[in-house]
Scaffold this motif. Structure first.
Motif, short mmCIF file in Angstrom:
data_model
loop_
_atom_site.label_atom_id
_atom_site.label_comp_id
_atom_site.label_asym_id
_atom_site.label_seq_id
_atom_site.Cartn_x
_atom_site.Cartn_y
_atom_site.Cartn_z
N SER A 1 0.82 -1.22 0.00
CA SER A 1 0.00 0.00 0.00
C SER A 1 0.85 1.26 0.00
CB SER A 1 -0.96 0.00 1.18
OG SER A 1 -0.25 -0.04 2.40
N ALA B 1 0.53 4.04 -2.87
CA ALA B 1 0.15 5.39 -2.45
C ALA B 1 1.21 6.40 -2.87
CB ALA B 1 -0.08 5.44 -0.95
N GLY B 2 2.47 6.06 -2.70
CA GLY B 2 3.55 6.96 -3.10
C GLY B 2 3.53 7.25 -4.59
N VAL C 1 0.89 7.05 -6.66
CA VAL C 1 -0.29 7.84 -7.00
C VAL C 1 -0.12 9.29 -6.54
CG1 VAL C 1 -2.78 8.13 -6.54
CG2 VAL C 1 -1.85 5.85 -7.02
N GLU C 2 0.52 9.49 -5.41
CA GLU C 2 0.73 10.84 -4.90
C GLU C 2 1.76 11.62 -5.72
OE1 GLU C 2 1.63 10.13 -0.80
OE2 GLU C 2 -0.47 9.70 -0.31
N ASP C 3 2.64 10.93 -6.41
CA ASP C 3 3.61 11.59 -7.29
C ASP C 3 2.88 11.89 -8.60
OD1 ASP C 3 5.61 12.34 -9.06
OD2 ASP C 3 6.98 10.74 -8.46
N GLU C 4 2.22 13.04 -8.64
CA GLU C 4 1.33 13.36 -9.77
C GLU C 4 2.02 13.28 -11.12
OE1 GLU C 4 -1.40 16.65 -9.53
OE2 GLU C 4 -1.27 16.60 -7.34
N PHE D 1 2.61 9.54 -11.95
CA PHE D 1 1.34 8.85 -12.12
C PHE D 1 0.67 9.28 -13.43
CE2 PHE D 1 -3.29 8.55 -11.46
CZ PHE D 1 -3.39 7.18 -11.27
N ASN D 2 0.57 10.59 -13.67
CA ASN D 2 -0.07 11.08 -14.89
C ASN D 2 0.67 10.63 -16.14
OD1 ASN D 2 -2.13 12.34 -13.49
ND2 ASN D 2 -1.08 14.31 -13.41
#
Length: 74
Positions: free
Chosen positions: A8, A12-13, A15-18, A21-22
């Motif tokens: 997790s 989470a890390g 997804v939080e790194d926009e 992730f993008n």
């Protein structure tokens, strides 16, 4: 052969790194969008669901189940 551990905190890390992730989402979407029309069709999405083994390993896919899942997602 490489082994990657996903937990997790790792997810989470990511997804939080926009930016990361993008970038991943755009590249993966472009890979899935075979006709490059900016929309994932039913056929394009079903191929990905099969790759993810959403229906089980080597499971025969019930067309009604596939359709229900697709419309649930979209």
């Amino acid at each position: 052969m490489s082994v990657e551990i996903l937990n997790s905190a790792t997810i989470a890390g990511f997804v939080e790194d926009e930016e990361a992730f993008n970038s991943w989402v755009k590249k993966h979407f472009a890979t899935l969008d075979e006709d490059q029309n900016g929309v994932l069709s039913y056929t394009e999405m079903v191929k990905e669901l099969q790759c993810l083994r959403v229906f089980g390993i080597d499971a025969k896919m019930d067309p009604d189940e596939v359709s229900a899942l697709y419309f649930f997602l979209f």
